[in-house]
Design an enzyme around this catalytic site. Sequence first.
Site, PDB file in Angstrom:
ATOM      1  N   ASP A 139       0.824  -1.236  -0.039  1.00  0.00           N
ATOM      2  CA  ASP A 139       0.115   0.203  -0.174  1.00  0.00           C
ATOM      3  C   ASP A 139       0.833   1.332   0.083  1.00  0.00           C
ATOM      4  O   ASP A 139       1.432   1.523   1.050  1.00  0.00           O
ATOM      5  CB  ASP A 139      -1.106   0.129   1.272  1.00  0.00           C
ATOM      6  CG  ASP A 139      -2.105   1.119   1.204  1.00  0.00           C
ATOM      7  OD1 ASP A 139      -2.235   1.329  -0.217  1.00  0.00           O
ATOM      8  OD2 ASP A 139      -2.743   1.274   2.011  1.00  0.00           O
ATOM      9  N   HIS A 146      -3.924  13.834   0.421  1.00  0.00           N
ATOM     10  CA  HIS A 146      -3.989  12.972   1.552  1.00  0.00           C
ATOM     11  C   HIS A 146      -2.740  13.207   2.648  1.00  0.00           C
ATOM     12  O   HIS A 146      -2.928  13.137   3.928  1.00  0.00           O
ATOM     13  CB  HIS A 146      -4.135  11.787   1.257  1.00  0.00           C
ATOM     14  CG  HIS A 146      -4.278  10.549   2.253  1.00  0.00           C
ATOM     15  ND1 HIS A 146      -5.416  10.616   3.115  1.00  0.00           N
ATOM     16  CD2 HIS A 146      -3.625   9.619   2.875  1.00  0.00           C
ATOM     17  CE1 HIS A 146      -5.355   9.750   4.213  1.00  0.00           C
ATOM     18  NE2 HIS A 146      -4.171   9.090   3.827  1.00  0.00           N
ATOM     19  N   ARG A 155       1.508  16.975  12.500  1.00  0.00           N
ATOM     20  CA  ARG A 155       2.677  17.987  12.489  1.00  0.00           C
ATOM     21  C   ARG A 155       2.149  19.348  11.654  1.00  0.00           C
ATOM     22  O   ARG A 155       2.608  19.495  10.548  1.00  0.00           O
ATOM     23  CB  ARG A 155       3.810  17.549  11.495  1.00  0.00           C
ATOM     24  CG  ARG A 155       4.488  16.142  12.285  1.00  0.00           C
ATOM     25  CD  ARG A 155       5.501  15.731  11.355  1.00  0.00           C
ATOM     26  NE  ARG A 155       5.231  15.415  10.038  1.00  0.00           N
ATOM     27  CZ  ARG A 155       4.480  14.075   9.605  1.00  0.00           C
ATOM     28  NH1 ARG A 155       4.368  13.170  10.565  1.00  0.00           N
ATOM     29  NH2 ARG A 155       3.886  14.096   8.526  1.00  0.00           N
ATOM     30  N   GLU A 211     -10.768   4.263   2.866  1.00  0.00           N
ATOM     31  CA  GLU A 211      -9.889   5.003   2.026  1.00  0.00           C
ATOM     32  C   GLU A 211     -10.007   4.711   0.613  1.00  0.00           C
ATOM     33  O   GLU A 211     -10.151   3.528   0.360  1.00  0.00           O
ATOM     34  CB  GLU A 211      -8.517   4.622   2.355  1.00  0.00           C
ATOM     35  CG  GLU A 211      -7.956   5.022   3.918  1.00  0.00           C
ATOM     36  CD  GLU A 211      -6.688   5.043   4.013  1.00  0.00           C
ATOM     37  OE1 GLU A 211      -5.966   4.048   3.558  1.00  0.00           O
ATOM     38  OE2 GLU A 211      -6.219   5.576   4.871  1.00  0.00           O
ATOM     39  N   ASP A 245      -9.381   0.588   1.437  1.00  0.00           N
ATOM     40  CA  ASP A 245      -8.397   0.279   2.527  1.00  0.00           C
ATOM     41  C   ASP A 245      -8.838   0.834   3.892  1.00  0.00           C
ATOM     42  O   ASP A 245      -8.618   1.843   4.430  1.00  0.00           O
ATOM     43  CB  ASP A 245      -7.244   0.900   2.286  1.00  0.00           C
ATOM     44  CG  ASP A 245      -5.955   0.596   3.186  1.00  0.00           C
ATOM     45  OD1 ASP A 245      -6.258  -0.586   3.533  1.00  0.00           O
ATOM     46  OD2 ASP A 245      -5.163   1.293   3.276  1.00  0.00           O
ATOM     47  N   ARG A 249      -8.619   4.588  12.717  1.00  0.00           N
ATOM     48  CA  ARG A 249      -7.689   5.687  12.904  1.00  0.00           C
ATOM     49  C   ARG A 249      -7.150   5.548  14.179  1.00  0.00           C
ATOM     50  O   ARG A 249      -6.214   6.044  14.620  1.00  0.00           O
ATOM     51  CB  ARG A 249      -8.454   6.921  12.870  1.00  0.00           C
ATOM     52  CG  ARG A 249      -9.014   7.015  11.099  1.00  0.00           C
ATOM     53  CD  ARG A 249      -7.726   6.794  10.430  1.00  0.00           C
ATOM     54  NE  ARG A 249      -8.211   7.247   8.992  1.00  0.00           N
ATOM     55  CZ  ARG A 249      -7.330   6.650   7.784  1.00  0.00           C
ATOM     56  NH1 ARG A 249      -6.277   6.411   7.930  1.00  0.00           N
ATOM     57  NH2 ARG A 249      -8.054   6.736   6.491  1.00  0.00           N
ATOM     58  N   GLN A 252      -4.631   2.977  14.705  1.00  0.00           N
ATOM     59  CA  GLN A 252      -3.515   3.447  13.800  1.00  0.00           C
ATOM     60  C   GLN A 252      -2.528   4.450  14.413  1.00  0.00           C
ATOM     61  O   GLN A 252      -1.264   4.273  14.559  1.00  0.00           O
ATOM     62  CB  GLN A 252      -4.195   4.205  12.633  1.00  0.00           C
ATOM     63  CG  GLN A 252      -3.078   4.409  11.602  1.00  0.00           C
ATOM     64  CD  GLN A 252      -3.469   5.013  10.249  1.00  0.00           C
ATOM     65  OE1 GLN A 252      -4.738   5.205  10.074  1.00  0.00           O
ATOM     66  NE2 GLN A 252      -2.695   5.410   9.258  1.00  0.00           N
ATOM     67  N   LYS A 265      -5.041  -1.612   9.488  1.00  0.00           N
ATOM     68  CA  LYS A 265      -5.240  -1.672   8.242  1.00  0.00           C
ATOM     69  C   LYS A 265      -5.741  -3.121   7.648  1.00  0.00           C
ATOM     70  O   LYS A 265      -6.339  -3.221   6.414  1.00  0.00           O
ATOM     71  CB  LYS A 265      -3.777  -1.380   7.292  1.00  0.00           C
ATOM     72  CG  LYS A 265      -3.557   0.198   7.690  1.00  0.00           C
ATOM     73  CD  LYS A 265      -4.499   1.324   7.034  1.00  0.00           C
ATOM     74  CE  LYS A 265      -3.947   2.425   7.100  1.00  0.00           C
ATOM     75  NZ  LYS A 265      -4.789   3.355   6.264  1.00  0.00           N
ATOM     76  N   THR A 372      -4.659   6.932  -0.254  1.00  0.00           N
ATOM     77  CA  THR A 372      -5.890   7.439  -0.501  1.00  0.00           C
ATOM     78  C   THR A 372      -5.779   8.490  -1.594  1.00  0.00           C
ATOM     79  O   THR A 372      -4.885   9.461  -1.318  1.00  0.00           O
ATOM     80  CB  THR A 372      -6.216   7.949   0.984  1.00  0.00           C
ATOM     81  OG1 THR A 372      -6.201   7.106   1.743  1.00  0.00           O
ATOM     82  CG2 THR A 372      -7.464   8.635   0.991  1.00  0.00           C
ATOM     83  N   GLU A 386      -9.871  13.157   6.582  1.00  0.00           N
ATOM     84  CA  GLU A 386      -9.842  14.154   6.313  1.00  0.00           C
ATOM     85  C   GLU A 386     -11.169  15.103   5.877  1.00  0.00           C
ATOM     86  O   GLU A 386     -11.064  16.290   6.325  1.00  0.00           O
ATOM     87  CB  GLU A 386      -9.279  14.283   4.785  1.00  0.00           C
ATOM     88  CG  GLU A 386      -7.834  13.534   4.560  1.00  0.00           C
ATOM     89  CD  GLU A 386      -7.318  13.477   3.147  1.00  0.00           C
ATOM     90  OE1 GLU A 386      -7.357  14.459   2.419  1.00  0.00           O
ATOM     91  OE2 GLU A 386      -7.124  12.341   2.961  1.00  0.00           O
TER      92      GLU A 386
END
Length: 441
Positions: A139, A146, A155, A211, A245, A249, A252, A265, A372, A386
Amino acid sequence: MMTLDRTHDAELRSWVASANGHVDFPIQNLPLGVFSAADGDPRVGVAIGDSIFDVRAAALAGLFTGEAVVAANLCLGATLNELMGAPPSMRRILRAAVSGMLAVRSDAEATIKHARPNILREAAECTMHLPARIGGFTDFFAGLHHAVTAGRMLRPANPLLPNYKHVPIAYNSRASTIGVSPARVRRPQGQVLPTGATQPLKRATERFDYEFELGVWIGRANSDGEPIDISRAGDVVFGYCTLNDWSSRDIQRWEAQPLGPFLAKSTATTISPWIITPEALAPFRAPQPKRDPGDPAPLPYLWDDPDQAHGALAVNLEILLRTSRMRAAKAAAERISSTDALSLYWTPAQLVAHHSVNGCILNPGDIFGTGTISGDEGDSAGCLLEHTQDGEKPLTLGSGEQRRYLEDGDEVTLRAHCKRKGFASIGFGDNRGEITPAAPR
Ligand code: MN
């Protein structure tokens, strides 16, 4: 450069009436898949309108002639791996032969209509299967918007890591949990660190997401482990599908440092069952969009002028959502997002060249996810992370319901279509998955 031939002619019509003007599968598409009917085992087929053309039954009926006999004989098994491992010319010969049989005024029409067992099946009465034995699933992370949007959540000052525009980023995912649409996906359990907590716990994910990616099927590649030169990397691609996919979250976020995504995932990945071939997509090739002026030039092993000139794919992508309440009210699915595949930062050939540069072997039946695909605005987002900014800005549906992330009973549909003036539009067929409740602990 892929050549156009009579199989692409916009005027070409099929004696299979439902194919003419079909939103996904007119005679100019002819995607490959594996299906079964109630009275038979899984076999290779070609989608034509609302029907499926049974390649094996046609071969046994003697409908293929000349070189096409060899091509059809690579399709007698229960997967497409054999055809995938053959030279791409075999796929092209098969396409030309099937196009000829299904076109109006074909000599094969009467035989196909009256053959027993049936050569042509109603798609609605068939079950689709995985089109290949999948050895590996890689992947990528090639969707630039994305990467920027997701990176900004972690960040804010520096969303893209310094390597992003130099090296196609990817991780090795699980082939074992790839399934075809329509799928039922059970909400996964996993380890999460709840907001504000100091200790993790195991629970059902509360941030279950989709995704939208393109799937890239690998054909005859480098069984010898030799790096695949960028100039021939495009020929290694056997075809494309849409790929969901599914992602947890919260799992993750807790597990992904420092080695990247893992169990967030591998719950499930849902692909559209039909493989859209490079030949079908030839009219919809596009120049790779120019990099921003400040971006670094890719290293030479990732650069090929013809690939930059027409190695990208102009595909429109749509995401639809239907909640259980909408289903109960017989309301149609609502389109919540649309974008196109031209926002991918790397071409498929660049992904292949990069993946093999170190001698990694790619096998027929391997699959890549592009990452994505999102535009740069909310309603072009390819995932809810998003779209709702990780749940901060819930999405309000026409039914009045709100979504931060997916709820049980939600049904997600991915669609992809290609349009270009002077050519017949083609589509990938629906990719649908419904969320079912988590297992009891
Ligand atoms: Mn992904």
